[in-house]
Design an enzyme around this catalytic site. Structure first.
Site, PDB file in Angstrom:
ATOM      1  N   CYS A   1       0.838  -1.204   0.000  1.00 12.59           N
ATOM      2  CA  CYS A   1       0.000   0.000   0.000  1.00 12.59           C
ATOM      3  C   CYS A   1       0.866   1.244   0.000  1.00 12.59           C
ATOM      4  O   CYS A   1       2.040   1.181   0.323  1.00 12.59           O
ATOM      5  CB  CYS A   1      -0.950   0.001   1.177  1.00 12.59           C
ATOM      6  SG  CYS A   1      -0.116   0.347   2.713  1.00 12.59           S
TER       7      CYS A   1
ATOM      8  N   ASP B   1      16.502  26.739 -27.016  1.00 17.43           N
ATOM      9  CA  ASP B   1      15.489  27.079 -26.014  1.00 17.43           C
ATOM     10  C   ASP B   1      15.524  26.225 -24.749  1.00 17.43           C
ATOM     11  O   ASP B   1      14.570  26.220 -23.990  1.00 17.43           O
ATOM     12  CB  ASP B   1      14.088  27.129 -26.622  1.00 17.43           C
ATOM     13  CG  ASP B   1      13.738  25.870 -27.376  1.00 17.43           C
ATOM     14  OD1 ASP B   1      14.474  24.893 -27.254  1.00 17.43           O
ATOM     15  OD2 ASP B   1      12.713  25.885 -28.089  1.00 17.43           O
TER      16      ASP B   1
ATOM     17  N   ASP C   1       7.650  27.685 -29.504  1.00 16.54           N
ATOM     18  CA  ASP C   1       8.796  28.120 -30.280  1.00 16.54           C
ATOM     19  C   ASP C   1       8.317  28.032 -31.731  1.00 16.54           C
ATOM     20  O   ASP C   1       7.398  27.280 -32.024  1.00 16.54           O
ATOM     21  CB  ASP C   1       9.930  27.130 -30.018  1.00 16.54           C
ATOM     22  CG  ASP C   1      11.091  27.326 -30.955  1.00 16.54           C
ATOM     23  OD1 ASP C   1      11.577  28.451 -31.029  1.00 16.54           O
ATOM     24  OD2 ASP C   1      11.496  26.346 -31.604  1.00 16.54           O
TER      25      ASP C   1
ATOM     26  N   ASP D   1      11.643  22.830 -29.606  1.00 18.88           N
ATOM     27  CA  ASP D   1      12.358  21.717 -30.229  1.00 18.88           C
ATOM     28  C   ASP D   1      13.750  21.540 -29.643  1.00 18.88           C
ATOM     29  O   ASP D   1      14.516  20.697 -30.081  1.00 18.88           O
ATOM     30  CB  ASP D   1      12.440  21.918 -31.737  1.00 18.88           C
ATOM     31  CG  ASP D   1      13.249  23.152 -32.096  1.00 18.88           C
ATOM     32  OD1 ASP D   1      13.541  23.962 -31.196  1.00 18.88           O
ATOM     33  OD2 ASP D   1      13.579  23.320 -33.279  1.00 18.88           O
TER      34      ASP D   1
ATOM     35  N   CYS E   1       2.628   2.041   3.214  1.00 16.42           N
ATOM     36  CA  CYS E   1       3.834   1.240   3.450  1.00 16.42           C
ATOM     37  C   CYS E   1       4.973   1.793   2.595  1.00 16.42           C
ATOM     38  O   CYS E   1       6.131   1.822   3.036  1.00 16.42           O
ATOM     39  CB  CYS E   1       3.618  -0.219   3.073  1.00 16.42           C
ATOM     40  SG  CYS E   1       1.997  -0.830   3.477  1.00 16.42           S
TER      41      CYS E   1
HETATM   42  P1  ADP Z   1      13.269  30.206 -33.264  1.00 15.09           P
HETATM   43  O1  ADP Z   1      13.048  30.916 -31.983  1.00 15.09           O
HETATM   44  O2  ADP Z   1      12.247  30.608 -34.268  1.00 15.09           O
HETATM   45  O3  ADP Z   1      13.356  28.743 -33.115  1.00 15.09           O
HETATM   46  P2  ADP Z   1      16.157  30.624 -33.259  1.00 15.09           P
HETATM   47  O4  ADP Z   1      16.262  31.273 -31.932  1.00 15.09           O
HETATM   48  O5  ADP Z   1      16.657  29.236 -33.388  1.00 15.09           O
HETATM   49  O6  ADP Z   1      14.671  30.732 -33.831  1.00 15.09           O
HETATM   50  O7  ADP Z   1      16.924  31.527 -34.315  1.00 15.09           O
HETATM   51  C1  ADP Z   1      16.574  32.872 -34.476  1.00 15.09           C
HETATM   52  C2  ADP Z   1      17.122  33.482 -35.714  1.00 15.09           C
HETATM   53  O8  ADP Z   1      18.546  33.499 -35.675  1.00 15.09           O
HETATM   54  C3  ADP Z   1      16.776  32.754 -36.971  1.00 15.09           C
HETATM   55  O9  ADP Z   1      15.526  33.087 -37.448  1.00 15.09           O
HETATM   56  C4  ADP Z   1      17.890  33.242 -37.917  1.00 15.09           C
HETATM   57  O10 ADP Z   1      17.576  34.494 -38.433  1.00 15.09           O
HETATM   58  C5  ADP Z   1      19.074  33.379 -36.979  1.00 15.09           C
HETATM   59  N1  ADP Z   1      19.932  32.213 -37.040  1.00 15.09           N
HETATM   60  C6  ADP Z   1      20.193  31.339 -36.052  1.00 15.09           C
HETATM   61  N2  ADP Z   1      21.043  30.399 -36.459  1.00 15.09           N
HETATM   62  C7  ADP Z   1      21.316  30.626 -37.743  1.00 15.09           C
HETATM   63  C8  ADP Z   1      22.136  29.993 -38.747  1.00 15.09           C
HETATM   64  N3  ADP Z   1      22.799  28.871 -38.477  1.00 15.09           N
HETATM   65  N4  ADP Z   1      22.188  30.534 -39.954  1.00 15.09           N
HETATM   66  C9  ADP Z   1      21.508  31.651 -40.251  1.00 15.09           C
HETATM   67  N5  ADP Z   1      20.717  32.281 -39.367  1.00 15.09           N
HETATM   68  C10 ADP Z   1      20.634  31.818 -38.138  1.00 15.09           C
HETATM   69 MG    MG Z   2      13.731  26.766 -32.452  1.00 16.20          MG
END
Ligand code: ADP
Ligand code: MG
Length: 701
Positions: free
Chosen positions: A12, A595, A405, A591, A15
């Site tokens: 239980c 983030d 996101d 994803d 326990c």
């Molecule tokens: P989200 O919040 O939409 O998931 P991210 O925070 O991952 O977006 O990225 C924000 C922005 O930074 C993208 O929209 C892009 O403009 C820029 N960015 C990030 N990484 C790259 C990359 N490897 N090449 C070109 N742009 C990038």
């Molecule tokens: Mg993202």
């Protein structure tokens, strides 16, 4: 080190709590959680020796046994021993009753007593033994103790038949409960069947059967028709057809081509094929899922914690009350009736006190709560939603705000080039090849858009700037690929383009080279999922994105989201999330790319599983295995149902108990009826918890 031990024989939740207390007292144990429903001990200890001590301690506790190996103890036993005991006891009980009625005075009393004696000990001996064990350790007031006290009390009052009936009914209740809990346990344990028993390894032209745990990265495995994939890997043969139902809950045939990824747990519905392992068993989808499900019960939900705390204060109070009823009430009675210090009506009051005690037994009250959560987690898991603890199921049920996101979550994260705008004196090819070389070092979904292009440079170093882009350097020359923010922070001039897609700007050694538009599609299930969430009473849907304002707003419009926060750096996302959290229970769906901090701050973080992205699976509280947004409203529905049933059961049990306790105290209720009521309430609550399982299976169709 963290460890999960499988046990059997824990009867239980009270326990479980007691055992947890004992284990936590062992030196070297950092924390421990004992779960009655899943029959597991999750613990973190300093070293292996401490684990051995824990096992020793647990083995000494009541009838608990620690199991070896990692399989769930599926008591597939048919409870035949228990049934036999109960039937035997019932036969002797009825025999005794008949004898004492029919042959009033003619049959010797001794025969009647013998019948009742056999009936009593046939079912009562485990209870008596547990009581003796516990009392000798100073642990009184558990249900074994109560039943022993009640039945012995009844016998002492001359109600022998009643004493036997108390024990008989109690054990019948325990048996039914164990069958019910066992069936819930099994429904979750079916998940464990995701794991393959053995795998066929190809070695020097021959084959060898091995355990999935023994497979190393790079090993070549043969998967026969109808077999489960043991570990994650890539396909070596031409093509294969896989059914991912056991992973995602949705029966879906997936055709995989050569060199494509295969997740463990999928079933081969086509012909035989060969694959190469890319992850070890523990890091594979199946290993992770099973690990999560097994440890889920450690994260107890608020009502669950409340109810065990409640039981702790409630039981002693009730016992004091019963004691008062047995002693003070007849004394008062004596004072009033006879006007002197003596007991009047002691047997009647003692009986009331016993009845009261039997009903008050908290085990029945609290059993359904962990069981319901367990079923809820199981129902989610069957639908491809992994919830890492009952707490998160609870948070999900109370969610007010859901934040998303954008890239990779609301959109597919599968970027394609939409337009190329080179600056003067730069060719398209040059621009594309420069970007392709820089993005080669980035893990961001945007980088995927350039995968097919030639690389012009091989850089000395590549630095990813979260939310901005990438900076690469070659012989002291800096290459910039990213958004406006990156160019602002690096103080390099550029020409913005007006686009509904995402713009990627490029510069080399301070010189602007041009821009490329990249875009990805919305997920097909994004819109229906969001409207389902709205229907379920989520008042606020918020988009948090690092992408440009135009693009973000366009997507929000298409989806019918009203709140958009764009151009956020990872830190800004965190600030926004904290603000939102202050306004209501916050669920964040992401994803895992840029983030993870937000995930740790949200009340409940949901990650789009793709079980490959380890960081997201680690940081989140809920994982969507199949990457479908439509699983969020499903999970929410199960969570809400679970919480509703938990609350229903708590209220139902408390109200019924109080009603019967009052009846018992007034002396209206007989002792055996009290046990009957106690068992009945428990069974009704347990049956009610089954509704979560039904909901979970209904969703599968
Ligand atoms: P989200 O919040 O939409 O998931 P991210 O925070 O991952 O977006 O990225 C924000 C922005 O930074 C993208 O929209 C892009 O403009 C820029 N960015 C990030 N990484 C790259 C990359 N490897 N090449 C070109 N742009 C990038
Ligand atoms: Mg993202």
């Amino acid at each position: 080190m963290k460890k999960t031990l499988k046990i059997t024989g824990l009867d239980c939740p009270v326990c479980a709590e007691a055992l947890e207390g004992d284990i936590c007292k062992i030196r070297g144990v950092k924390w421990a959680s004992v779960d009655y429903v899943s029959q597991t001990i999750c613990l973190e200890t300093e070293n292996e020796d401490v684990v051995a001590r824990v096992i020793k301690k647990a083995n000494k506790f009541e009838q608990v046994r620690v199991l070896e190996g990692d399989r769930y103890a599926l008591n597939k036993n048919s409870h035949s021993k228990e049934w036999l005991q109960i039937i035997l006891s019932a036969l002797f009980f009825i025999g005794g009753l008949l004898l004492s009625w029919l042959s009033e005075n003619r049959a010797p009393r001794i025969v009647v007593y013998c019948c009742f004696g056999v009936a009593y000990f046939a079912v009562g001996y485990p209870v008596l033994i547990s009581t003796a064990k516990n009392v000798s350790k100073g642990r009184v007031f558990d249900e074994n103790f109560l039943m022993t006290l009640a039945s012995i009390g009844a016998v002492a009052l001359g109600e022998i038949a009643e004493g036997v009936l108390v024990m008989l009914l109690y054990q019948l209740g325990e048996l039914l409960q164990s069958i019910a809990v066992g069936s819930s346990r099994r429904s979750v344990a079916e998940l464990m069947e995701l794991k393959s028993e053995s795998a066929t390894l190809l070695v020097n032209g021959g084959t060898k059967a091995v355990n999935p745990e023994e497979i190393e990265i790079g090993d070549v495995i043969l998967i026969k028709a109808g077999e489960k994939v043991p570990v994650d890997g890539v396909l070596l043969s031409e093509r294969a057809t896989l059914d991912t139902k056991s992973l995602t809950g949705e029966s879906e045939y997936k055709i995989v081509k050569s060199q494509e990824e295969i997740l463990s747990g999928s079933i081969n519905v086509g012909g035989m094929y060969e694959m190469k392992a890319t992850r070890r068993y523990e890091d594979s989808a199946v290993g992770k899922i099973l690990n999560l499900v097994e440890n889920a019960s450690a994260g107890k939900a608020t009502p669950e914690k409340f109810i065990t705390k409640f039981a702790k204060v409630y039981t002693p109070i009730v016992c004091c009350f019963a004691l008062a009823m047995a002693i003070i009430a007849p004394l008062l009675n004596g004072l009033i009736v006879e006007n002197k210090f003596c007991f009047v009506g002691f047997p009647r009051w003692l009986q009331s006190a016993l009845t009261f005690l039997v009903i008050s037994c908290p085990c029945a009250l609290i059993i359904s709560v962990p069981l319901t959560y367990f079923s809820g987690i199981g129902a989610c898991a069957k639908n491809g939603i992994l919830v890492k603890g009952a707490t998160y199921l609870d948070v999900l049920a109370r969610a007010k705000i859901v934040a998303f996101d954008k890239t990779g979550t609301l959109t597919e994260g599968d970027f394609r080039i939409q337009g190329v705008y080179p600056a003067e004196g730069v060719t398209e090819i040059e621009l594309l090849e420069t970007v392709a070389s820089v993005e080669y070092g980035s893990a961001h979904p945007i980088a995927g858009a350039f995968e097919g292009h030639n690389r012009k440079y091989i850089f000395d170093s590549i630095e990813e700037r979260a939310g901005e882009g990438v900076i690469a350097s070659l012989n002291g020359e800096k290459f910039l690929v990213g958004n406006e923010k990156l160019f602002l922070s690096e103080k390099i001039s550029m020409q913005t383009i007006d686009t509904a897609y995402t713009a990627v700007y490029v510069a080399r050694a301070g010189q602007y080279l041009g821009a490329i538009e990249v875009g990805d599609k919305l997920r097909a299930d994004a819109k229906p999922s969001l409207s389902a969430l709205k229907k379920q009473g989520i008042s606020r849907l918020v988009m948090l994105t690092g992408d440009g304002k135009n693009r973000a707003e366009k997507i929000a419009n298409e989806l019918g989201m009203y709140e958009v926060k764009s151009e956020l750096l990872p830190d800004d996302k965190l600030t926004e999330a904290e603000k939102l959290k202050g306004e209501g229970t916050l669920v964040y769906v992401g994803d895992g790319v840029n983030d993870a901090p937000v995930m740790s701050v949200a009340d409940c973080a949901v990650s789009m599983g793709k079980l490959g992205s380890a960081a997201a699976v680690e940081a989140s509280d809920v994982v969507l295995i199949s990457d479908c947004l439509s699983e969020i409203p499903k999970g929410l529905k199960i969570a809400k149902k679970t919480r509703a049933i938990v609350l229903e059961n708590i209220w139902f049990s408390i109200v019924m108990k109080v009603a019967f306790m009052v009846l018992g105290a007034c002396g209206v209720l007989q002792l055996w009826l009290a046990v009957f009521a106690d068992v009945g309430i428990m069974l009704l609550a347990v049956l009610n918890s089954f509704r979560v399982r039904f909901l979970g299976s209904k969703m599968l169709k």
